[in-house]
Motif scaffolding. Structure first.
Motif, PDB file in Angstrom:
ATOM      1  N   SER A  97       0.860  -1.180   0.000  1.00 47.91           N
ATOM      2  CA  SER A  97       0.000   0.000   0.000  1.00 47.91           C
ATOM      3  C   SER A  97       0.897   1.231   0.000  1.00 47.91           C
ATOM      4  O   SER A  97       2.035   1.183   0.481  1.00 47.91           O
ATOM      5  CB  SER A  97      -0.917   0.007   1.222  1.00 47.91           C
ATOM      6  OG  SER A  97      -0.196   0.518   2.332  1.00 47.91           O
ATOM      7  N   ILE A  98       0.387   2.307  -0.547  1.00 48.69           N
ATOM      8  CA  ILE A  98       1.208   3.509  -0.704  1.00 48.69           C
ATOM      9  C   ILE A  98       1.778   3.966   0.645  1.00 48.69           C
ATOM     10  O   ILE A  98       2.971   4.270   0.775  1.00 48.69           O
ATOM     11  CB  ILE A  98       0.385   4.647  -1.330  1.00 48.69           C
ATOM     12  CG1 ILE A  98      -0.127   4.234  -2.709  1.00 48.69           C
ATOM     13  CG2 ILE A  98       1.209   5.927  -1.412  1.00 48.69           C
ATOM     14  CD1 ILE A  98       0.915   4.091  -3.766  1.00 48.69           C
ATOM     15  N   ILE A  99       0.908   3.986   1.647  1.00 48.65           N
ATOM     16  CA  ILE A  99       1.343   4.472   2.955  1.00 48.65           C
ATOM     17  C   ILE A  99       2.531   3.648   3.457  1.00 48.65           C
ATOM     18  O   ILE A  99       3.500   4.183   4.001  1.00 48.65           O
ATOM     19  CB  ILE A  99       0.164   4.389   3.966  1.00 48.65           C
ATOM     20  CG1 ILE A  99      -0.946   5.345   3.560  1.00 48.65           C
ATOM     21  CG2 ILE A  99       0.650   4.681   5.380  1.00 48.65           C
ATOM     22  CD1 ILE A  99      -0.668   6.795   3.823  1.00 48.65           C
ATOM     23  N   ALA A 100       2.442   2.348   3.235  1.00 47.26           N
ATOM     24  CA  ALA A 100       3.502   1.471   3.735  1.00 47.26           C
ATOM     25  C   ALA A 100       4.826   1.708   3.026  1.00 47.26           C
ATOM     26  O   ALA A 100       5.887   1.418   3.581  1.00 47.26           O
ATOM     27  CB  ALA A 100       3.090   0.011   3.571  1.00 47.26           C
ATOM     28  N   THR A 101       4.763   2.265   1.814  1.00 41.84           N
ATOM     29  CA  THR A 101       6.018   2.457   1.080  1.00 41.84           C
ATOM     30  C   THR A 101       6.784   3.688   1.556  1.00 41.84           C
ATOM     31  O   THR A 101       7.939   3.872   1.198  1.00 41.84           O
ATOM     32  CB  THR A 101       5.760   2.642  -0.431  1.00 41.84           C
ATOM     33  OG1 THR A 101       4.989   3.829  -0.603  1.00 41.84           O
ATOM     34  CG2 THR A 101       5.040   1.452  -1.021  1.00 41.84           C
ATOM     35  N   ILE A 102       6.126   4.525   2.341  1.00 36.10           N
ATOM     36  CA  ILE A 102       6.798   5.760   2.758  1.00 36.10           C
ATOM     37  C   ILE A 102       8.038   5.448   3.592  1.00 36.10           C
ATOM     38  O   ILE A 102       9.107   6.022   3.384  1.00 36.10           O
ATOM     39  CB  ILE A 102       5.826   6.670   3.547  1.00 36.10           C
ATOM     40  CG1 ILE A 102       4.710   7.145   2.609  1.00 36.10           C
ATOM     41  CG2 ILE A 102       6.559   7.862   4.146  1.00 36.10           C
ATOM     42  CD1 ILE A 102       3.669   7.998   3.279  1.00 36.10           C
ATOM     43  N   VAL A 103       7.870   4.482   4.503  1.00 33.60           N
ATOM     44  CA  VAL A 103       8.977   4.175   5.413  1.00 33.60           C
ATOM     45  C   VAL A 103      10.234   3.719   4.661  1.00 33.60           C
ATOM     46  O   VAL A 103      11.304   4.312   4.838  1.00 33.60           O
ATOM     47  CB  VAL A 103       8.540   3.143   6.469  1.00 33.60           C
ATOM     48  CG1 VAL A 103       9.711   2.779   7.363  1.00 33.60           C
ATOM     49  CG2 VAL A 103       7.379   3.704   7.273  1.00 33.60           C
ATOM     50  N   PRO A 104      10.130   2.701   3.800  1.00 30.11           N
ATOM     51  CA  PRO A 104      11.351   2.338   3.070  1.00 30.11           C
ATOM     52  C   PRO A 104      11.876   3.479   2.200  1.00 30.11           C
ATOM     53  O   PRO A 104      13.094   3.628   2.052  1.00 30.11           O
ATOM     54  CB  PRO A 104      10.932   1.139   2.223  1.00 30.11           C
ATOM     55  CG  PRO A 104       9.460   1.108   2.256  1.00 30.11           C
ATOM     56  CD  PRO A 104       9.032   1.764   3.522  1.00 30.11           C
ATOM     57  N   VAL A 106      11.761   6.697   2.819  1.00 26.44           N
ATOM     58  CA  VAL A 106      12.513   7.601   3.686  1.00 26.44           C
ATOM     59  C   VAL A 106      13.851   6.959   4.068  1.00 26.44           C
ATOM     60  O   VAL A 106      14.896   7.617   4.061  1.00 26.44           O
ATOM     61  CB  VAL A 106      11.686   7.951   4.940  1.00 26.44           C
ATOM     62  CG1 VAL A 106      12.547   8.637   5.983  1.00 26.44           C
ATOM     63  CG2 VAL A 106      10.516   8.826   4.561  1.00 26.44           C
ATOM     64  N   ALA A 107      13.789   5.658   4.348  1.00 24.83           N
ATOM     65  CA  ALA A 107      15.021   4.976   4.758  1.00 24.83           C
ATOM     66  C   ALA A 107      16.067   5.049   3.653  1.00 24.83           C
ATOM     67  O   ALA A 107      17.235   5.387   3.908  1.00 24.83           O
ATOM     68  CB  ALA A 107      14.717   3.523   5.106  1.00 24.83           C
ATOM     69  N   ALA A 225      20.795  18.578   8.638  1.00 26.41           N
ATOM     70  CA  ALA A 225      19.987  19.404   7.736  1.00 26.41           C
ATOM     71  C   ALA A 225      19.741  18.663   6.429  1.00 26.41           C
ATOM     72  O   ALA A 225      18.621  18.607   5.914  1.00 26.41           O
ATOM     73  CB  ALA A 225      20.691  20.734   7.463  1.00 26.41           C
ATOM     74  N   TYR A 226      20.793  18.080   5.929  1.00 26.63           N
ATOM     75  CA  TYR A 226      20.704  17.357   4.659  1.00 26.63           C
ATOM     76  C   TYR A 226      19.731  16.190   4.788  1.00 26.63           C
ATOM     77  O   TYR A 226      18.902  15.937   3.914  1.00 26.63           O
ATOM     78  CB  TYR A 226      22.107  16.886   4.290  1.00 26.63           C
ATOM     79  CG  TYR A 226      22.313  16.593   2.836  1.00 26.63           C
ATOM     80  CD1 TYR A 226      22.031  17.549   1.866  1.00 26.63           C
ATOM     81  CD2 TYR A 226      22.816  15.364   2.427  1.00 26.63           C
ATOM     82  CE1 TYR A 226      22.249  17.275   0.532  1.00 26.63           C
ATOM     83  CE2 TYR A 226      23.027  15.086   1.092  1.00 26.63           C
ATOM     84  CZ  TYR A 226      22.735  16.046   0.149  1.00 26.63           C
ATOM     85  OH  TYR A 226      22.943  15.772  -1.175  1.00 26.63           O
ATOM     86  N   VAL A 227      19.826  15.491   5.916  1.00 31.23           N
ATOM     87  CA  VAL A 227      18.961  14.331   6.132  1.00 31.23           C
ATOM     88  C   VAL A 227      17.507  14.766   6.303  1.00 31.23           C
ATOM     89  O   VAL A 227      16.598  14.169   5.726  1.00 31.23           O
ATOM     90  CB  VAL A 227      19.456  13.525   7.355  1.00 31.23           C
ATOM     91  CG1 VAL A 227      18.392  12.537   7.809  1.00 31.23           C
ATOM     92  CG2 VAL A 227      20.745  12.802   7.017  1.00 31.23           C
ATOM     93  N   PHE A 228      17.280  15.828   7.062  1.00 30.29           N
ATOM     94  CA  PHE A 228      15.902  16.311   7.221  1.00 30.29           C
ATOM     95  C   PHE A 228      15.330  16.699   5.859  1.00 30.29           C
ATOM     96  O   PHE A 228      14.176  16.405   5.555  1.00 30.29           O
ATOM     97  CB  PHE A 228      15.827  17.508   8.173  1.00 30.29           C
ATOM     98  CG  PHE A 228      15.858  17.109   9.618  1.00 30.29           C
ATOM     99  CD1 PHE A 228      14.976  16.164  10.114  1.00 30.29           C
ATOM    100  CD2 PHE A 228      16.771  17.675  10.493  1.00 30.29           C
ATOM    101  CE1 PHE A 228      15.008  15.789  11.443  1.00 30.29           C
ATOM    102  CE2 PHE A 228      16.815  17.310  11.823  1.00 30.29           C
ATOM    103  CZ  PHE A 228      15.931  16.358  12.305  1.00 30.29           C
ATOM    104  N   GLY A 229      16.148  17.370   5.069  1.00 30.07           N
ATOM    105  CA  GLY A 229      15.708  17.726   3.720  1.00 30.07           C
ATOM    106  C   GLY A 229      15.343  16.474   2.937  1.00 30.07           C
ATOM    107  O   GLY A 229      14.314  16.414   2.267  1.00 30.07           O
ATOM    108  N   SER A 234      11.633  12.892   0.263  1.00 28.97           N
ATOM    109  CA  SER A 234      11.207  11.548  -0.102  1.00 28.97           C
ATOM    110  C   SER A 234       9.746  11.310   0.274  1.00 28.97           C
ATOM    111  O   SER A 234       9.030  10.620  -0.445  1.00 28.97           O
ATOM    112  CB  SER A 234      12.122  10.509   0.548  1.00 28.97           C
ATOM    113  OG  SER A 234      12.085  10.645   1.948  1.00 28.97           O
ATOM    114  N   ILE A 235       9.292  11.899   1.385  1.00 32.52           N
ATOM    115  CA  ILE A 235       7.869  11.736   1.722  1.00 32.52           C
ATOM    116  C   ILE A 235       7.014  12.384   0.629  1.00 32.52           C
ATOM    117  O   ILE A 235       6.029  11.820   0.159  1.00 32.52           O
ATOM    118  CB  ILE A 235       7.550  12.374   3.094  1.00 32.52           C
ATOM    119  CG1 ILE A 235       8.246  11.579   4.199  1.00 32.52           C
ATOM    120  CG2 ILE A 235       6.048  12.401   3.328  1.00 32.52           C
ATOM    121  CD1 ILE A 235       8.076  12.166   5.585  1.00 32.52           C
TER     122      ILE A 235
END
Lengths: 350, 399, 255, 303, 243
Positions: A97-104, A106-107, A225-229, A234-235
């Motif tokens: 599901s789309i929602i579930a793909t957010i985590v990977p 972002v990772a 900062a780079y990671v937060f960006g 990615s989200i």
């Protein structure tokens, strides 16, 4: 002197009255944004609107990197791409599901941010610019060349976003989803800005050597900062994929990165309102100029140049209101000085 | 394919002109009846790259569509409705394309004829599909366009499988077994190159250097690739990309002695490279190079002597003061296809037109046109061209 | 008396030039230690070595006995060794109070969740820090300037703000690089008072200063550097009468 | 070994182009700290201008070997492009002297859009690929197993000469010293009696002129021009300039050569589709070891 | 002869006052100091004279000619040279190059420039030693010497120098001040901005005291040296002093 219980606010001009005014302005804008789809049924207008919101999200993400930490990132679309592609691949091939793909998503983005950021963030801004540019090109090239990413055609027939039992399938739906994201990211940015993270980033932007003397581990904070960006990018990408239903490498190239930088700079570096407003300008202007047919980007270019020449610090520069306050105060001070200062005679001549 | 079938097609092209006249005639009778009613225009949305890297192709296709529409309107329009093309720039960018299509849908278009880059067409398919409108694509060729689960997508351009097979057959005929295949990283070029690689392998040849190579469409220096070709020992080179790079590739191959008077390799380009600019830019280096192309496609009509093609070429030049591009004729045919389908079902209601397109059979500028169930073009025939003395000629013998 | 900060045979070479050679220095707990010497003697280089900005090519820096020679500047600052800069390094586009808050960086909460949620812990710590920042500003006489942009402050005020920024960290040692440079003779008295008050809070002060009168007035110990070497050290008056120092450093007595 | 030699040859030729454009890029960067995304587009405009001029003067002539025509047209185009670049500076960047560097960059992006789309809507130019009126004859010589044309050799030589000239100008002349002074501290230079605006204008002129020269050579060698041809060249030039140490004249040329060679070798080893990945990978690696580019900056920074 | 004459000069940065209604003059051959606390407007005044900032009102005359509309580089050509606060030498250029640039404005021939260079180097032996080194490698005091030497390259008629003693050790201060006196003795007029009041008054003939952008005191250096109001001006208290 012991400062009484009231906490001095961080934005200098934010007196109590000012704060109330600002909060009510935010409220009015929010209500307007929520009600907006009630006033237009046009999928075109809503389509443009949700894409503008999407660009706002990206601009807010990049604002952390460029506006706060002062690192020129010309490859921000890479994180956008990583989010979009992770979602695209997992949802079409693995049926997540789309929602579930957010985590990977972002990772992956965070891992990439660390890999590219760790060795390069210590570079001076211009050198960093070209490295990030290269990173953007590399991600795009990978997307073009790999079979898993669908080559130059990209990934298509991405399923719709479902939240619980609600299927988001219309432009209105994505308008609201992105609206929630924009508000969340804006809030996130504001909170970060007013914490030790935000101060550390600004210090790094203003004077890196001095920042170290504050005990700020500049390399770590640049990386943060780079990671937060990257997380924000990615989200946004993860939601972009189902919103457009198909993604291709062409959407994540250097020009997209430039567009995001433009949004941040037009709005005013480091300013959250600026980033959002700049994104709206960058998305909406070319649409408004559609009546110019083939000359629309020419008109856009002219508008851009004029805007920068007339308002070089952006539309809503950081602390725009502060500058205003200072000017008023200076004028008052001068008046009172004029009244009270007796002019002494020139001693040499008297 | 052989010379005989070519001869047949010359006749077919004659039929085409007759066909066009018939269209005009039949349409005009309707107009005569409906003129008093003054029917509303038949709005056709044309999302097309008018800015950015693909602006040239977009303009050339749109121009041809415009020409088709004008000619049809001159003869009374479609069932009495004058055609009105609403063009919107999609810049080959997904977001811009979605905006363009949304805008066109909200303006009430009844059909779409356009699209160029698959990447920016794909995200618009659900929108058009949801609106139930027919979408006839002149030049986009990716197989994904008709397999995404959206109905009523029709591809006029048969390239991909056709080009690849033709090239493979040619190499086999020439006894060339080591073949270097290179594309330009565009979805268009990659589709053809991948198909060609399969066909070459099926025909017993080898794609050297580990498979299909790519060079970005923005690059104009092939020296490194040419060095690779030399060391790989390939004697067949297949370029699947656009004419501009093809001309540079040919020039540099010639200068490096890989092709041309002292060269031993044969250079074949796919149909995106068949263009007058290829001939003039590559100059002498173009001589002795080959091209695969859907039969009778534009730009070659003058040399091949097809009457319809010649007429089209002249008309285009007269109207737009420039030569048509490799896909202009496909654009012309796309409009014709839509109009004939509407005429066939006596309606411009999208649902009916969709059905009409499915059962359509006609001979257009680019050969016989009909669609399979998924909307891919059926029955397209391919030609192999050779450049002789700076002009395209039909290669002899045809593979 | 124990040394809070000490160097052992510290050497620093810059492309063939000896900026520091074998500098061994003891800075006593709760002292006000002045370092004087001619331009180019290596004073600022010494500061940069003490605070991690330069990696010495030889020798060691110890803070309360532990080796801090190879620590980076942020880590050194984290130990409570704070500094100001010769040519003043403020964060010009941040407000005065934010500049000071930045000095309290390590005392602010790093808990990301609390920050994002604007949780009670975060609010409490921030409130406390701001109050202390205002106190620090008041201490250096800048309380009324808290809302201005640091970049808009005149030179002298920036200098004082730099002090406030160092103080909010509750430092063990502050290193002041030419605090009186560019300060008028009148403002100097105020400065001298501020420095003494910092010292009287129990903070060890190390300062580089050219203004000999100021040094004589406030310092408890003086070290004289010349050409990267220590040429004299001791109590202010002993140093002042040292002929080597007079030759290398003191100007002629003006009328 | 022969492969390496070949790729080296290819790379040097490619690099000569990158380098020449990078030179102007680097100079403008050096003086305004401006990442000038419009620089490549001046290169493109120069190609179109030279196309039109050559088309007008060469009507009916054989297009091969018009070296003298090419030379004077080249000079004229250099002057025109230099002038245009200077004009852009006067109209856009000069009023923005106090603006943030990023704002300048965005203005440059806007200018880039103006130039590209201006050419796009110009009737005689447009989106089509135009065939350059002069092409280079294929005659040449062999080196390794590669064949090079005389035109390639001339291009490399001309690029080298122009680069040397620029190097001399910036390194040795008083004007060059003034340029470096302006680049470091505009106000201080003004106080030396340097007409800062004039010096900046001259730098823009030179940068534009070098791009003009590169454009004519590109037209001759590659045989066709297009309204987007400047974008990639600009990016590559920027990369080359950074690789060599941005703001550094010798560095820009060296960066161009290195980038060319790395791309060529990358193509040979990993395939052409990964060439850009190899190039940027090499850049990151190089910056890891030399954070200010190959030739770096001769800055002795004091704390 | 009046080397410099300012009448009713006001400078604003946006709405912020730099200086206002300033009248000031310097006679040929004089050393005149400009005193005042930080932020009083001394540097602003020098900038207005050298043309880095433009006054909103008032006139500036240099040896009788109005400067109002002249750009900064033209003023240099006429012999008006400003050594700004913080020296601002070109750290990425060599010392020789820095010096050569000092004579940029007056357009000398190559030979003359070399002669001038030799002349200046004779006066400033510290610079001679490191002739080909990058100026950025010099220590603070040496940089100050270089800044003065660089200014002398164009043989100015009027030298304006901003805080020459800043960051210098006592010996270097002596050297720099000796140098200034020497410069004046050779006929160059000097306008000096200095925090160190006693130092400045010692070599000056006259002085002006600025407070919050206006001149509040002026007179002979020796008189001012005794005047308690100078100190008050630094504390912003001059208006409390009865006239």
């Amino acid at each position: 002197m012991v400062v009484s219980g009231t906490m001095p606010p961080l934005t200098p001009s934010a007196g109590v009255g000012f704060r109330i005014a600002r909060r009510s302005l935010v409220g009015v804008l929010l209500i307007a944004a929520v009600l907006f789809p009630e006033f237009t049924q046009s999928p075109y207008v809503l389509g443009v609107a949700f894409q503008a919101e999407m660009l706002m999200c990206l601009a807010l993400g990049l604002n952390i990197v460029v506006g706060y930490a002062g690192m020129l990132d010309l490859g921000f679309a890479a994180f956008f791409a990583i989010g979009a592609y992770t979602t695209g691949i997992l949802s079409t091939k693995e049926h997540w599901s789309i929602i579930a793909t957010i985590v990977p998503g972002v990772a992956v983005a965070v891992v990439c941010a660390l890999i590219i950021g760790f060795p390069t963030l210590r570079l001076r801004s211009d050198y960093l610019a070209v490295v990030t540019l290269g990173f953007g090109e590399i991600i795009q090239t990978i997307a073009i060349n790999l079979n898993q990413t669908g080559g130059p055609t990209g990934i298509y027939a991405i399923p719709m976003l479902t939240i619980g039992s609600v299927v988001v399938g219309s432009n209105t739906g994505y308008y609201y989803v992105f609206l929630v994201l924009v508000v969340a990211f804006a809030l996130f940015s504001t909170r970060l800005r007013n914490s030790r993270l935000g101060r550390a980033w600004l210090c790094i932007r203003e004077d890196e050597d001095a920042a170290k003397a504050m005990g700020i581990n500049t390399n770590h904070y640049k990386l943060y900062a780079y990671v937060f960006g990257a997380v924000v990018g990615s989200i946004t990408g993860a939601i972009y994929a189902p919103a457009l239903s198909a993604i291709s490498p062409a959407s994540f190239g250097f020009s997209e990165s430039l567009l995001i930088v433009m949004a941040v700079a037009i709005g005013g570096l480091g300013s959250i309102w600026g980033a959002m407003f700049g994104a709206a300008v960058v998305e909406i202007f070319p649409e408004v100029f559609r009546s110019f047919a083939q000359a629309r980007l020419l008109v856009f270019g002219i508008a851009l140049v004029v805007l920068m020449v007339v308002r070089p610090r952006g539309l809503f520069p950081e602390r725009a209101f502060h500058g205003l306050g200072a000017r008023v105060r200076a004028r008052l001070a001068r008046r009172s000085a004029e009244r009270s200062l007796p002019v002494l005679g020139d001693m040499a001549e008297s | 394919m052989n010379r005989k079938s070519f001869g047949l097609r010359v006749i077919a092209s004659g039929l085409l002109v007759a066909g066009m006249l018939t269209v005009a005639a039949s349409v005009s009778t309707v107009t005569a009846a409906g003129a008093a009613k003054k029917l509303p225009p038949y709005l056709i949305g044309v999302p097309m790259p008018m800015t950015g890297a693909e602006a040239q192709a977009g303009t050339q296709i749109y121009n041809a569509e415009l020409m088709a529409a004008q000619q049809i309107n001159k003869h009374g329009g479609v069932l009495g409705h004058p055609i009105k093309l609403l063009e919107q720039d999609d810049a080959c960018d997904a977001g811009t394309a979605v905006n363009a299509v949304n805008l066109l849908v909200s303006k009430g278009v009844k059909a779409f004829v356009g699209g160029y880059c698959s990447g920016s067409v794909l995200p618009t398919e659900p929108i058009i599909s949801r609106a139930g409108l027919p979408y006839v694509m002149p030049a986009a060729n990716s197989p994904e366009l008709t397999t995404g689960g959206y109905k009523d997508m029709f591809l006029i351009d048969p390239s991909g499988s056709g080009d690849g097979a033709e090239a493979a057959a040619f190499f086999k005929q020439q006894g060339i077994t080591k073949i270097y295949i290179i594309d330009d990283q565009s979805s268009f070029g990659v589709a053809i190159a991948d198909a060609a690689a399969k066909d070459v392998a099926a025909a017993g040849g080898t794609v050297v250097d580990g498979g299909v190579q790519s060079i970005p469409a923005t690059s104009n220096d092939f020296s490194a690739v040419i060095s690779q070709i030399k060391s790989s020992g390939a004697t067949g080179i297949y370029w699947s990309g656009y004419f501009s790079q093809a001309a540079q590739f040919a020039t540099q191959l010639n200068a490096a002695g890989v092709i041309g008077p002292n060269g031993t390799a044969k250079f074949v380009v796919a149909d995106g490279s068949v263009d007058a600019t290829y001939l003039s830019a590559a100059g002498a280096a173009a001589n002795g190079t080959y091209a695969t192309i859907a039969a009778l496609a534009s730009g070659v009509g003058n040399v091949l002597g097809s009457h319809a093609d010649k007429v089209f070429n002249l008309a285009y030049r007269k109207e737009f003061k420039s030569a048509p591009g490799p896909y202009s004729a496909f654009g012309y045919d796309a409009i014709t296809a839509l109009v004939l389908a509407a005429k066939h079902v006596h309606s411009i209601v999208p649902k009916r037109v969709n059905a009409g397109l499915r059962t359509l059979h006609f001979v257009g500028l680019t050969g016989k046109i009909s669609f399979d169930k998924t909307g891919n073009r059926l029955g397209a025939t391919m030609d192999l061209l050779e450049v002789v003395n700076g002009k395209y000629t039909l290669a002899k013998p045809q593979p | 008396m124990t040394a809070v900060l000490q160097t052992e045979q510290l050497s620093l070479r810059f492309g063939g030039v000896d900026a520091l050679s074998d500098v061994s220095l003891q800075i006593a707990e709760s002292s006000l230690h002045a370092i004087i010497g001619p331009n180019g003697a290596g004073k600022t280089s010494l500061f940069n070595c003490l605070t991690g900005y330069y990696r010495p090519t030889g020798g060691a820096v110890r803070f309360r006995g532990s080796d801090v020679t190879r620590l980076d500047p942020a880590k050194v600052a984290g130990l409570g060794i704070r500094r100001t800069f010769q040519n003043i390094r403020v964060f010009p586009k941040m407000s005065v109070i934010e500049n000071v808050l930045a000095g309290g960086h390590l005392r602010a909460t790093p808990n990301l969740l609390s920050i994002i949620a604007s949780g009670p812990r975060f609010r409490k710590v921030e409130r406390q820090l701001r109050e202390e920042a205002m106190e620090s500003l008041d201490f250096v006489g800048l309380a009324d300037q808290w809302s201005n942009l640091a970049g808009d402050l005149p030179y002298g005020m920036r200098k004082r703000m730099e002090l406030a920024r160092a103080l909010i960290a509750n430092p063990v040692v502050v290193l002041l690089d030419e605090p009186a440079a560019g300060v008028s003779s009148v403002e100097r008295e105020e400065l001298s008072r501020v420095i003494q008050r910092i010292h009287s809070r129990g903070i060890c002060v190390v300062m580089i200063e050219h203004d000999v009168d100021l040094v004589m007035e406030v310092a408890t110990d003086v070290t004289v550097l010349d050409n990267g070497r220590v040429i004299a050290e001791g109590a202010p008056h002993d140093v002042r009468s040292n002929p080597d120092v007079i030759r290398a450093y003191m100007g002629r007595e003006r009328k | 070994m022969s492969l390496l030699l070949n790729e080296l040859g290819n790379g040097i030729f490619l690099g000569a182009f990158f380098g020449l454009v990078a030179l102007g890029y680097s100079m403008v960067y050096g003086i305004l700290r401006l990442i000038n995304f419009a620089h490549g587009d001046f290169f493109m405009v120069a190609a179109f201008v030279s196309y039109t001029i050559l088309g007008a003067v060469l009507v009916g002539h054989n297009s091969h070997g018009q070296w003298w025509t090419l030379l004077w047209v080249g000079v004229v185009v250099m002057v025109i492009t230099g002038g245009l670049n200077m004009l852009a500076n006067q109209i856009i960047y000069r009023p923005m002297r106090r603006a943030a560097i990023l704002s300048l960059m965005i203005a440059a992006i806007g200018l880039s859009q103006i130039l590209e789309n201006g050419v796009l809507v110009t009737p005689q130019w447009g989106a089509t690929y135009l065939v350059y009126p002069v092409t280079s004859p294929p005659a040449g010589f062999n080196l390794g197993s590669n064949h090079y044309t005389w035109a390639q050799l001339i291009i490399v030589l001309v690029s080298g000469l122009l680069a040397l000239g620029t190097y001399f100008l910036v390194g040795r002349t008083l004007l060059g010293k003034a340029m470096r002074a302006v680049s470091e501290d505009r106000i201080a230079a003004m106080l030396m009696g340097v007409n800062v605006d004039l010096v900046i204008a001259i730098v823009f002129f030179i940068g534009g002129a070098l791009a003009g020269a590169a454009a004519v050579m590109t037209g001759v060698y590659y045989g066709q021009i297009n309204y987007l041809m400047g974008f990639t060249v600009g990016l590559e030039a920027f990369t080359a300039a950074v690789l060599g140490g941005i703001g550094n004249i010798g560095g820009a040329m060296l960066g161009g050569l290195v980038l060319g060679v790395v791309q060529s070798i990358g193509t040979a080893v990993f395939g052409s589709e990964w060439a850009i990945v190899v190039a940027f990978g090499a850049l990151v690696l190089m910056l890891w070891f030399r954070p200010t580019g190959l030739l770096g900056e001769r800055v002795a920074r004091r704390m | 002869m009046r080397a410099l004459e300012l009448r009713d000069v006001s400078v604003f940065y946006g709405a912020v006052r730099g200086v206002e209604h300033v009248d000031l003059h310097v006679d040929e051959g004089e050393i005149v100091s400009l005193l005042g606390a930080n932020g009083a407007g001394k540097s602003t005044l020098l900038k207005a004279i050298s043309g880095i900032v433009h006054p909103r009102a008032g006139s500036i005359e240099f040896f009788g000619d109005a400067l109002a509309k002249q750009s900064a580089h033209r003023r240099v050509r006429r012999g008006l040279v400003h050594v700004p606060e913080g020296r601002r030498i070109f750290t990425t250029l060599t010392i020789a190059e820095n010096l050569e640039l000092g004579a940029y404005g007056i357009q000398l021939g190559r030979g003359e420039r070399a002669d001038r260079l030799r002349e200046v180097l004779e006066h400033f032996p510290i610079l001679q030693r490191h002739f080909d080194r990058l100026a950025g490698t010099l220590s603070g005091g040496e940089q100050q010497v270089l800044a003065i030497g660089r200014a002398m390259m164009s043989q100015p008629k009027l030298l304006m120098i901003d805080e020459p003693s800043l960051g210098l050790d006592p010996q270097k201060i002596d050297i720099v001040y000796d140098m200034l006196e020497e410069v004046a003795r050779l006929g160059t007029t000097v306008l000096l901005v200095e925090q160190n009041v006693s130092l400045a008054l010692e070599i000056s003939a006259r002085a002006y005291v600025l407070q919050q952008g206006s001149i509040v005191l002026s007179g002979d250096a020796s008189t001012l040296a005794e005047d308690p109001r100078v100190a008050d001006a630094y504390l912003g208290k001059v208006n409390d002093v009865p006239e």
